[in-house]
Design an enzyme around this catalytic site. Structure first.
Site, short mmCIF file in Angstrom:
data_model
loop_
_atom_site.label_atom_id
_atom_site.label_comp_id
_atom_site.label_asym_id
_atom_site.label_seq_id
_atom_site.Cartn_x
_atom_site.Cartn_y
_atom_site.Cartn_z
CG ASP A 1 28.88 -34.63 11.77
OD1 ASP A 1 28.80 -34.78 10.54
OD2 ASP A 1 28.48 -35.48 12.57
CB ILE B 1 25.93 -40.87 22.47
CG1 ILE B 1 25.41 -41.66 21.28
CG2 ILE B 1 24.85 -40.00 23.06
CD1 ILE B 1 24.32 -42.65 21.65
CG ASP B 2 28.69 -41.78 17.65
OD1 ASP B 2 28.50 -40.58 17.88
OD2 ASP B 2 28.32 -42.33 16.60
CD GLU C 1 23.72 -47.57 15.67
OE1 GLU C 1 22.58 -48.07 15.79
OE2 GLU C 1 23.94 -46.35 15.78
CE1 TYR D 1 16.08 -43.97 19.50
CE2 TYR D 1 15.99 -46.35 19.26
CZ TYR D 1 15.99 -45.09 18.70
OH TYR D 1 15.92 -44.96 17.33
CG PHE D 2 18.70 -47.44 29.13
CD1 PHE D 2 17.64 -47.59 30.01
CD2 PHE D 2 19.98 -47.38 29.67
CE1 PHE D 2 17.85 -47.65 31.38
CE2 PHE D 2 20.20 -47.44 31.03
CZ PHE D 2 19.13 -47.59 31.89
CB ALA D 3 22.90 -45.05 26.44
#
Length: 408
Positions: A122, A151-152, A267, A324-326
Site C-alpha cells: 500500500d 506477504i501478509d 510479529e 526472510y526465508f519466506a
C-alpha cells in the site's frame, strides 16, 4: 493510447512475486506492443530519484520467462516515501529545499516515461498515486498501474495479494525443520515468528499449511515420533487478544504432557503490550520513514519467549523467524497463475491509459479489475472469525480470542 516508453519499479519489502511480475509485464508488452521501450528503475523510488535504471534489451525480452524461477527482485527494492523530504535529504537522495515529488516527476519527464508500473504494497502504490496526482496537476499525464505485493495479504480492498500464498507455503517448509528441534532439549519452547505487522493472515495461513503437511505424514509415537510433539500448540495474531495467564495455564498442561510447546507468532501480535513496557522504561521506539515501528528492533518473538519460558517452566527456548526465508522465495504455482492474470490486465490497462491498482476487488464480488488508487489502503485486518481459522484453533485446543483493533 500510444505508449512509447514504460518504466517498472519494485519497492518495499520483498515478496515471492516481484521477479515473476517483472517478467510477466515484459512478456505481455512484448506480445502486445513490442516496440514499446521498457526500463526498470533500480531499487524502486530511490532509482527514480537518482535516474538509475536498467534497459530491457531484446535479450531480456527473449528470456524474461527465466524471472519466474527466482525470488527477490532483479532490479532491487528500497523503502522510500516521496512525501518524506526530511528522510530523503538525510539519505542524500534529494537536496535540502527540494520537493521530492517534483524531483521524481522531472526525472520521469526527462526519461520520457508515459507509463509507470509499481509493484509493491500500500505504501508503494499510494506513493505512486501521489506522484501521478502531482504530474496531473502540472500538466504531465502519466498512467500509473500498480500491482499489490504483501506477504501478509493486508491491502484494502484486495482479496489476495501477490506472493502471499507462496510465503505461507515457504513458512511451513521453514517450520518443518525448526519444529524438528523440539527434542534437542527437554521441556523445549519453540517460537516461530512470522511476518505480519497489523495482519495475522500469514501466520494463520502458515500454521494451516504446516498442519496440512502433518496430515500427510505417518507417525510412530512408540519410538517418540509423535504428531502431538510436532504439532502447533498456539497461534497468536495481532487481531486477537492474548490472555497471557490463561494461555500459560493451557500451554503448561501441553508442556507437561507432550514435553514441548510450539507457538506460531505473528510479529505484530501483542505489540501494544511490548511498546507500553518500553515507554514505561523510557526507551525510544524505533520507526521507519513511513512511521511504522521497526519490528526487527523490537524483537517480539524474544519478548514472548521470555514471558512463556518462565510461565511454562521451559528448560530451553528457541525463537526462529521465517520472514526472510519466506519472502525471498520464488513464486509457487498458485501465485504464478494469479500474477499472470494480474500482469496481463495491468498491461492491457496501461495501453488504454487506465490508472489504478490491479487486484481482486473484495468490495465488488472479488472480480479482478483496475481499482482506483484512492480506494487502496493498508492494514486490512485478518478475520479471526473465518471458519478455516476457527477450525484450526479448535483442532489445537486454543480458545478463539476476542477481537482487537490493530494499528502499529
Amino acid at each position: 493510447m500510444m505508449v512509447t516508453k514504460v518504466a517498472l519499479l519494485t519497492a518495499g519489502g520483498f515478496a515471492p512475486c516481484l521477479s515473476t511480475a517483472i517478467g510477466g509485464l515484459i512478456q505481455r508488452y512484448t506480445e502486445l506492443s513490442p516496440d514499446t521501450e521498457i526500463i526498470a528503475y533500480k531499487h524502486g523510488y530511490q532509482g527514480l530519484l537518482q535516474g538509475d535504471y536498467l534497459t530491457v534489451t531484446p535479450e531480456v525480452r527473449e528470456k524474461a520467462h527465466l524471472l519466474q524461477l527466482f525470488g527477490g527482485s532483479p532490479v532491487g527494492n528500497s523503502r522510500v516515501k516521496l512525501t518524506n523530504a526530511k528522510d530523503l535529504v538525510k539519505r542524500g537522495l534529494v537536496q535540502e529545499g527540494d520537493d521530492p515529488l517534483k524531483v521524481a516527476a522531472d526525472r520521469l519527464v526527462e526519461d520520457g516515461v508515459s507509463v509507470l508500473h509499481t509493484i509493491g504494497g500500500d505504501d508503494t502504490n499510494t506513493t505512486a498515486a501521489d506522484l501521478a496526482k502531482y504530474l496531473h496537476e502540472n500538466n504531465y499525464e502519466l498512467t500509473v498501474v500498480g500491482l499489490p505485493k504483501t506477504i501478509d495479504n493486508d491491502v484494502i480492498p484486495i482479496k489476495q495479494s501477490l506472493g502471499a500464498w507462496t510465503a505461507a507455503e515457504q513458512g511451513s517448509i521453514f517450520a518443518q525443520n525448526i519444529v524438528a528441534e523440539h527434542n534437542s532439549g527437554s521441556r523445549m519452547l519453540i517460537v516461530h515468528e512470522v511476518m505480519g505487522r497489523n495482519c495475522g493472515w500469514l501466520t494463520a495461513a502458515t500454521a494451516q499449511k504446516y498442519r496440512e503437511w502433518l496430515d500427510t505424514q505417518e507417525w510412530l509415537p512408540e519410538i517418540g515420533l509423535d504428531r502431538k510433539a510436532w504439532d502447533v500448540h498456539a497461534v497468536y495474531v495481532p487481531e486477537g487478544h492474548i490472555d497471557l495467564q490463561a494461555e500459560a495455564e493451557r500451554l503448561k498442561k501441553v508442556m507437561d504432557e507432550v514435553g514441548n510447546v510450539t507457538i506460531f507468532l505473528s510479529e505484530g501480535a501483542g505489540l501494544d503490550s511490548i511498546l507500553a513496557e518500553m515507554e514505561r522504561a523510557g526507551q525510544e521506539i524505533p520507526r521507519d520513514p513511513f512511521g511504522h515501528v521497526k519490528l526487527d528492533k523490537i524483537n517480539p518473538g524474544k519478548w514472548f519467549g521470555d514471558q512463556f519460558s518462565q510461565l511454562l517452566g521451559a528448560e530451553k527456548v528457541m525463537v526462529q523467524k521465517s520472514g526472510y526465508f519466506a519472502r525471498s522465495a520464488a513464486s509457487n504455482q498458485a501465485d504464478l497463475d494469479l500474477i499472470k492474470q494480474c500482469t496481463d490486465l495491468a498491461v492491457d490497462c496501461a495501453l488504454e491509459g487506465k490508472t489504478g491498482v490491479i487486484g481482486q476487488d473484495e468490495e465488488n464480488g472479488d472480480v479482478l479489475t483496475n481499482i482506483a488508487f484512492d480506494r487502496i489502503a493498508g492494514g486490512k485486518a485478518f478475520d479471526i472469525s473465518a471458519d478455516w481459522y476457527v477450525d484450526l484453533l479448535n483442532h489445537i485446543g486454543q480458545p478463539v480470542p476476542q477481537k482487537v483493533d490493530v494499528q502499529h
